[in-house]
Design a protein around this motif. Sequence first.
Motif, PDB file in Angstrom:
ATOM      1  N   ARG A 298      -2.029   0.876  -3.111  1.00 25.42           N
ATOM      2  CA  ARG A 298      -2.397   0.310  -4.365  1.00 25.42           C
ATOM      3  C   ARG A 298      -3.866  -0.154  -4.498  1.00 25.42           C
ATOM      4  O   ARG A 298      -4.255  -0.172  -5.632  1.00 25.42           O
ATOM      5  CB  ARG A 298      -1.217  -0.886  -4.221  1.00 25.42           C
ATOM      6  N   ASP A 299      -4.070  -0.842  -3.403  1.00 25.41           N
ATOM      7  CA  ASP A 299      -5.600  -1.640  -3.422  1.00 25.41           C
ATOM      8  C   ASP A 299      -6.653  -0.470  -3.744  1.00 25.41           C
ATOM      9  O   ASP A 299      -7.608  -0.543  -4.793  1.00 25.41           O
ATOM     10  CB  ASP A 299      -6.186  -2.112  -2.191  1.00 25.41           C
TER      11      ASP A 299
ATOM     12  N   LEU B 236      -6.491   0.445  -7.505  1.00 28.94           N
ATOM     13  CA  LEU B 236      -7.070  -0.781  -8.273  1.00 28.94           C
ATOM     14  C   LEU B 236      -8.601  -0.572  -8.201  1.00 28.94           C
ATOM     15  O   LEU B 236      -9.081  -0.520  -9.276  1.00 28.94           O
ATOM     16  CB  LEU B 236      -6.646  -2.124  -7.880  1.00 28.94           C
TER      17      LEU B 236
ATOM     18  N   VAL C 166      -1.115   1.646 -12.105  1.00 33.38           N
ATOM     19  CA  VAL C 166      -1.106   1.480 -10.538  1.00 33.38           C
ATOM     20  C   VAL C 166       0.034   0.875  -9.904  1.00 33.38           C
ATOM     21  O   VAL C 166       0.557   1.494  -8.655  1.00 33.38           O
ATOM     22  CB  VAL C 166      -2.385   0.578 -10.369  1.00 33.38           C
ATOM     23  N   GLU C 167       0.833  -0.264 -10.658  1.00 36.71           N
ATOM     24  CA  GLU C 167       1.943  -0.735  -9.920  1.00 36.71           C
ATOM     25  C   GLU C 167       3.064   0.336  -9.980  1.00 36.71           C
ATOM     26  O   GLU C 167       3.672   0.417  -8.944  1.00 36.71           O
ATOM     27  CB  GLU C 167       2.402  -1.903 -10.843  1.00 36.71           C
TER      28      GLU C 167
ATOM     29  N   ARG D  62       2.160   2.680  -7.239  1.00 39.71           N
ATOM     30  CA  ARG D  62       2.651   1.849  -5.906  1.00 39.71           C
ATOM     31  C   ARG D  62       4.012   2.178  -5.410  1.00 39.71           C
ATOM     32  O   ARG D  62       4.592   2.648  -4.434  1.00 39.71           O
ATOM     33  CB  ARG D  62       2.131   0.584  -5.700  1.00 39.71           C
ATOM     34  N   ASP D  63       4.827   1.770  -6.410  1.00 40.44           N
ATOM     35  CA  ASP D  63       6.409   1.681  -6.086  1.00 40.44           C
ATOM     36  C   ASP D  63       6.818   3.022  -5.938  1.00 40.44           C
ATOM     37  O   ASP D  63       7.603   3.101  -5.199  1.00 40.44           O
ATOM     38  CB  ASP D  63       7.052   0.802  -7.372  1.00 40.44           C
TER      39      ASP D  63
ATOM     40  N   THR E 212      -3.663  -0.765 -15.040  1.00 39.43           N
ATOM     41  CA  THR E 212      -3.170  -1.513 -13.727  1.00 39.43           C
ATOM     42  C   THR E 212      -1.524  -1.503 -13.806  1.00 39.43           C
ATOM     43  O   THR E 212      -0.959  -1.467 -12.826  1.00 39.43           O
ATOM     44  CB  THR E 212      -3.170  -2.891 -14.018  1.00 39.43           C
TER      45      THR E 212
ATOM     46  N   VAL F 169       1.614   1.411   1.870  1.00 39.99           N
ATOM     47  CA  VAL F 169       1.657   1.199   0.532  1.00 39.99           C
ATOM     48  C   VAL F 169       0.758   0.361  -0.352  1.00 39.99           C
ATOM     49  O   VAL F 169      -0.092   0.702  -1.150  1.00 39.99           O
ATOM     50  CB  VAL F 169       3.083   1.273  -0.066  1.00 39.99           C
ATOM     51  N   GLU F 170       0.726  -1.007   0.441  1.00 37.29           N
ATOM     52  CA  GLU F 170      -0.300  -1.841  -0.179  1.00 37.29           C
ATOM     53  C   GLU F 170      -1.761  -1.467  -0.262  1.00 37.29           C
ATOM     54  O   GLU F 170      -2.492  -1.508  -1.126  1.00 37.29           O
ATOM     55  CB  GLU F 170      -0.084  -3.020   0.645  1.00 37.29           C
TER      56      GLU F 170
END
Length: 600
Positions: A107-108, A111, A141-142, A145-146, A138, A103-104
Amino acid sequence: MKALRVRRRPPGHGESGTPSRVWEVPRRALRERRGHLVRLLCWSFAEAAPSFAAGQAIAHALDDGFAAGRPLTGLGWLGVLAAAWLVGALGARQGLLALAGIVEPFRDELLRHVVDGTLHRAAALGTRPDNAAVARLTRQVELARDAFGSVIAVVRSFLFSVTGVVFGVLTLMGAVLPLVLLPLAAGLALFAISLPAMARAQRTLILAEERTAASLAGVVDGLRDVTACGAEERVAAAAGLDVERQARAARALARLTAVRTVALAIGGWLPILLVLVAAPALVRQGATAGMILGTLTYVAQSLTPALGGLVQGAGVNGVRLMTALQRISATSARPPATTGDAGPPPGSALRLRGVRFAYGPGADPVVGDLDLAVPDGDHLAVVGPSGIGKSTVAALVAGVLRPDAGQVLIGGVPVGELGPAALRRARVLIPQEAYVFRGTLRDNLAYLADDPSQADLDRAAEAVGMVELAGRLGGYDDEVDPGELSSGERQLIALTRAYLSPARLVLLDEATCHLDPAAEARAEEAFAARGGTLIVIAHRLTSALRARRVLVMDGNRAQVGTHEEMLAASGLYRDLTGHWDGTGHAQVRTPVAGLRHTSR
């Protein structure tokens, strides 16, 4: 944050159902993180242990233990269930760690897409990046991601739980399986049918929220003017319309979410009712109390929670993910290429015609009426006192700043008419504070190049003098932490990146100031021998000695010529080099063709 890798990909399309590179991001996140995905699936087997063991343990504890007068056997089976829960807890913990590894980076990557699209649109339109838009994206994006992590978690949990329940029910009493699977299939079908409508409603709500936020932000910023003009009621009414639209969108979404409750009732609770109604018939077919209780345990403790998680996770977070990706794709996509992006890059000849620039209305020009001709293949050093406008000239040539008057032409084409891609191929600017991003050394070096080979990298590193640094960093494929690099090391990486770029016009704006004189000389000589045009904003006067011509900026006029011509023509240049004619008087200035400059 994990290492951020920069990759150039074909531009995406919009939101109207056409392909977009942002939609490839979730698939790539799974494809490129196979190791984490395999670990996630392996630990999912452990996490699903209670799903299979629950019904078996309850059935055997009742039939073989407590009902048979063997309490120790019953307690033993309950101990098996407790052990299964411990294994499941360990699997859940390790599964979350593996999930974070997927997941991280997702997210990157999003972004990077947002920042990349925003900067390219600003460059194409000649405006400053919209910070408010970046902040809103942004947030999307969060949310994405979640939502992405939640969707992966609930789908995985549902699939493994259902698999455990199916095998468990089959081992207890296969005749019960249709009573469980048929309602489950009906609930899933109803839920799937409702998803597109929920996605549309969720998108409408997000758009309404953004409109309301923008409207209220405008009201807050202009509150004093609104009050002074007596426009409170009018402004409140306009903002109230946006709030009401958002409320209507929220109510519409709430009505659609009721479908999720119906789907959960059919797929998760109807099987329990059917098993209870069918219990007498099942007993006549040989089912024991333990088998029926075990089946109900499977449904109530494993199947229903898993379906509830899927309905909630996919119905809410899945829709949020779809909507967030649509918004990111539509509002942060790169602009279409302009006509200036087509065809081969322009040559490296540079021409400035009457260029004037000031930092703000009413300010004195930093550059005033500058005419300059730099032919293809020239090597020009720009010297002058600090703050005289040398870096401003470099920014104007690079297209970072736009002149208030006059023209800047590269290869005969005005810089303002070059699209972003053509401008990138035409020139490369390296500022004093070199930029290095987190990622591999290869990513950093190849960012401006067109898939350079290993030999290309080696040649560039050797020419610029970065071989020793590359070895110290562990090679091209090792990760680079910018915080652990010195200023000089960052400059060496940026210089090698520029050397690999296709641009024939190179602008070094004190780009070697953190290198020692020998390293600076090697880098400048490498660019001079590379071909094309080289312009050096000189940090040391030795840069002027290496150049073919020197541009001297002194605030009142600018003069250009060879080192010897400038010694004869410019008192400032003689001061800078420490050379005078020995009499204490300035020598007579020799007119130099090709440049005219006045400054106020």
